[in-house]
Design a protein around this motif. Structure first.
Motif, short mmCIF file in Angstrom:
data_model
loop_
_atom_site.label_atom_id
_atom_site.label_comp_id
_atom_site.label_asym_id
_atom_site.label_seq_id
_atom_site.Cartn_x
_atom_site.Cartn_y
_atom_site.Cartn_z
N HIS A 1 0.86 -1.20 0.00
CA HIS A 1 0.00 0.00 0.00
C HIS A 1 0.88 1.24 0.00
O HIS A 1 1.93 1.29 0.65
N TRP A 2 0.45 2.29 -0.72
CA TRP A 2 1.30 3.46 -0.90
C TRP A 2 1.59 4.17 0.42
O TRP A 2 2.64 4.79 0.58
N LEU A 3 0.67 4.06 1.40
CA LEU A 3 0.91 4.69 2.70
C LEU A 3 2.00 3.98 3.49
O LEU A 3 2.58 4.56 4.42
N LYS A 4 2.30 2.74 3.12
CA LYS A 4 3.32 1.98 3.84
C LYS A 4 4.65 1.93 3.10
O LYS A 4 5.59 1.28 3.55
N LEU A 5 4.72 2.64 1.96
CA LEU A 5 5.99 2.72 1.23
C LEU A 5 6.91 3.72 1.92
O LEU A 5 6.45 4.72 2.48
N PRO A 6 8.22 3.49 1.90
CA PRO A 6 9.16 4.43 2.54
C PRO A 6 9.21 5.76 1.80
O PRO A 6 8.86 5.85 0.61
N LYS B 1 11.61 7.38 0.61
CA LYS B 1 12.51 7.44 -0.55
C LYS B 1 11.81 6.98 -1.84
O LYS B 1 12.26 7.31 -2.94
N ALA B 2 10.68 6.27 -1.70
CA ALA B 2 9.94 5.83 -2.88
C ALA B 2 9.25 7.00 -3.58
O ALA B 2 8.87 6.90 -4.74
N PHE B 3 9.10 8.12 -2.88
CA PHE B 3 8.41 9.29 -3.44
C PHE B 3 9.38 10.40 -3.84
O PHE B 3 8.97 11.52 -4.12
N ALA B 4 10.67 10.10 -3.84
CA ALA B 4 11.67 11.13 -4.09
C ALA B 4 11.47 11.81 -5.44
O ALA B 4 11.58 13.04 -5.57
N GLU B 5 11.15 11.04 -6.49
CA GLU B 5 11.02 11.60 -7.83
C GLU B 5 9.88 12.61 -7.92
O GLU B 5 9.92 13.53 -8.74
N LEU B 6 8.85 12.45 -7.08
CA LEU B 6 7.71 13.37 -7.14
C LEU B 6 8.09 14.79 -6.73
O LEU B 6 7.41 15.75 -7.10
N PHE B 7 9.18 14.93 -5.98
CA PHE B 7 9.56 16.26 -5.46
C PHE B 7 10.75 16.86 -6.21
O PHE B 7 11.21 17.93 -5.87
N LYS B 8 11.22 16.15 -7.23
CA LYS B 8 12.33 16.68 -8.04
C LYS B 8 11.75 17.48 -9.19
O LYS B 8 11.75 17.06 -10.35
N THR B 9 11.21 18.65 -8.89
CA THR B 9 10.58 19.52 -9.88
C THR B 9 11.24 20.88 -9.87
O THR B 9 12.02 21.22 -8.98
N GLU B 10 10.90 21.68 -10.88
CA GLU B 10 11.47 23.02 -11.00
C GLU B 10 10.79 24.03 -10.08
O GLU B 10 11.37 25.07 -9.76
N GLY C 1 19.06 9.78 5.89
CA GLY C 1 19.25 8.99 7.10
C GLY C 1 18.14 7.96 7.29
O GLY C 1 17.57 7.44 6.33
N LEU C 2 17.80 7.72 8.56
CA LEU C 2 16.85 6.67 8.89
C LEU C 2 15.44 6.98 8.40
O LEU C 2 14.68 6.09 8.05
N LEU C 3 15.07 8.29 8.38
CA LEU C 3 13.70 8.63 8.01
C LEU C 3 13.38 8.28 6.56
O LEU C 3 12.21 8.17 6.19
N GLY C 4 14.39 8.09 5.75
CA GLY C 4 14.14 7.69 4.36
C GLY C 4 13.53 6.32 4.26
O GLY C 4 12.87 5.98 3.27
N GLU C 5 13.72 5.49 5.28
CA GLU C 5 13.16 4.14 5.30
C GLU C 5 11.80 4.09 5.99
O GLU C 5 11.21 3.02 6.07
N VAL C 6 11.32 5.21 6.49
CA VAL C 6 10.06 5.26 7.25
C VAL C 6 8.90 5.56 6.31
O VAL C 6 9.01 6.40 5.42
N SER C 7 7.79 4.90 6.52
CA SER C 7 6.61 5.12 5.67
C SER C 7 5.86 6.37 6.10
O SER C 7 6.01 6.88 7.21
#
Length: 370
Positions: A39-44, A46-55, A76-82
């Motif tokens: 489920h997307w709410l349980k993804l870490p 870092k899985a959403f990093a591309e969504l924030f790489k905008t101009e 750090g550790l928070l990148g692995e947290v959902s």
């Protein structure tokens, strides 16, 4: 005319917010228990990093920093947290704040109240007034319950802090197990205090029922005195001499504010007035008793839900500190039962706080509003 009685005290804004936070926190915990790992709410993060790489650039520096952090996938550790775990941890930290503030304010107040109650009890033991003795006893019981709830808050605060840090992977299983053990102790104390308060509420409703059935307008039997003593704990008696409007409306309040020589006389007058009120308004007393029973039912449901949570979370200290082997399925079931019970409890309290247990009853006397 009517007597408007608020059987469920109006909660403060802070108390209502604490209940809402508990509902959100445990509701998210139920989601974490039941959602699949994909489920997307349980993804870490870092899985959403591309969504924030905008101009685009946020309007404020704080939002720009957040965007940069998320574009890195959470360093750090928070990148692995959902996302779900972050939400749970935030509301757990809110619980820490509520419990720290509650313990900070409640402990000194409850200790002082217990000292006053014991002084009143000592004075009542030397008096011949049964009303003063009964009122002082209730004052001690109420002070003991308040102290118990303050101690519960004192134990819950560090427990929720460890839970919040564990949820975002900032602490280890070792500290979590001790936090859960401390939470179980707090729950045990709370269950004891809640059960005693529930018994008191049901006895008051029973006494009010019996008092409303009295056949004489000036009952004098010892049993009737006991019923009147219990009755005046929760009903607002219309104004009567020697008290002026706006003064205390319960026997416990009279005892707490009447430590002088005439305390016994005041309490006896209070009970006599309550009996006169009940004798002249039997239907009103019956309706008040029924409303009290409804509220006792809510208290019972809250106690049952907390007992289910206690049994559910008990699986962790029993398997970690006890002789039982760890079973992932049993741990999931116990955790889910506790989370679900603690989700239903605040929802029930919010519904009850809407005023459905307040009662407006007709009387033959004056009018008094809350």
């Amino acid at each position: 005319p009517s007597v408007r009685v608020r059987l469920l005290p109006r909660a403060s804004f802070a108390k209502e917010m604490e209940t809402v936070v508990a509902l959100l926190r445990n509701g998210l915990c139920v989601c974490a228990d039941t959602f699949s790992e994909s489920h997307w709410l349980k993804l870490p993060l870092k899985a959403f990093a591309e969504l924030f790489k905008t101009e685009s650039s946020p309007p404020s520096e704080a939002l720009r920093r957040v965007k940069w952090y998320l574009s890195k996938g959470g360093e750090g550790l928070l990148g692995e947290v959902s996302t779900l775990s972050l939400g749970i941890s935030f509301f757990q930290l809110c619980a820490v704040i509520f419990n720290v503030v509650g313990a900070w304010k409640g402990l000194p107040r409850s200790f002082a109240a217990l000292r006053r109650a014991r002084r009143a009890r000592t004075k009542a033991d030397k008096s011949k007034s049964r009303a003063l003795e009964a009122g002082a006893t209730r004052l001690v019981l109420r002070a003991q319950s308040d102290l118990a709830y303050s101690l519960v808050r004192l134990m819950l605060a560090p427990s929720f802090f460890v839970l919040a840090t564990f949820t975002v992977k900032l602490t280890t299983q070792y500290f979590l197990e001790y936090a859960l053990l401390l939470m179980q102790v707090a729950l045990g104390v709370a269950l004891w205090a809640m059960w005693r308060d529930l018994g008191s509420r049901r006895r008051k409703a029973d006494c009010a029922d019996q008092l409303s059935s009295a056949t004489t307008k000036t009952p004098t039997s010892a049993d009737d005195d006991d019923r009147a003593l219990a009755f005046v704990d929760f009903v607002d008696v219309p104004e009567f001499p020697p008290f002026s409007p706006g003064q205390e409306t319960s026997l416990v309040a009279v005892v707490e504010g009447s430590l002088e020589a005439d305390a016994g006389e005041k309490c006896d007058q209070w009970v006599a007035a309550a009996k006169r009120f009940a004798a002249s308004n039997p239907d009103a007393v019956k309706r008040l008793a029924r409303a009290e029973r409804r509220l006792a039912l809510v208290d019972l449901l809250v106690w049952v839900l907390n007992f289910i949570a206690f049994l559910g979370y008990l699986v962790f200290p029993m398997t970690y500190f006890g002789p039982f082997e760890r079973d992932p399925n049993l741990e999931w079931l116990g955790n889910f039962a506790g989370d679900l019970a603690w989700t239903i409890e605040p929802a029930l309290l919010l519904v009850a706080a809407c005023g459905i247990f307040n009662s407006s009853v007709s009387t033959k006397d004056k009018t008094k509003t809350d």
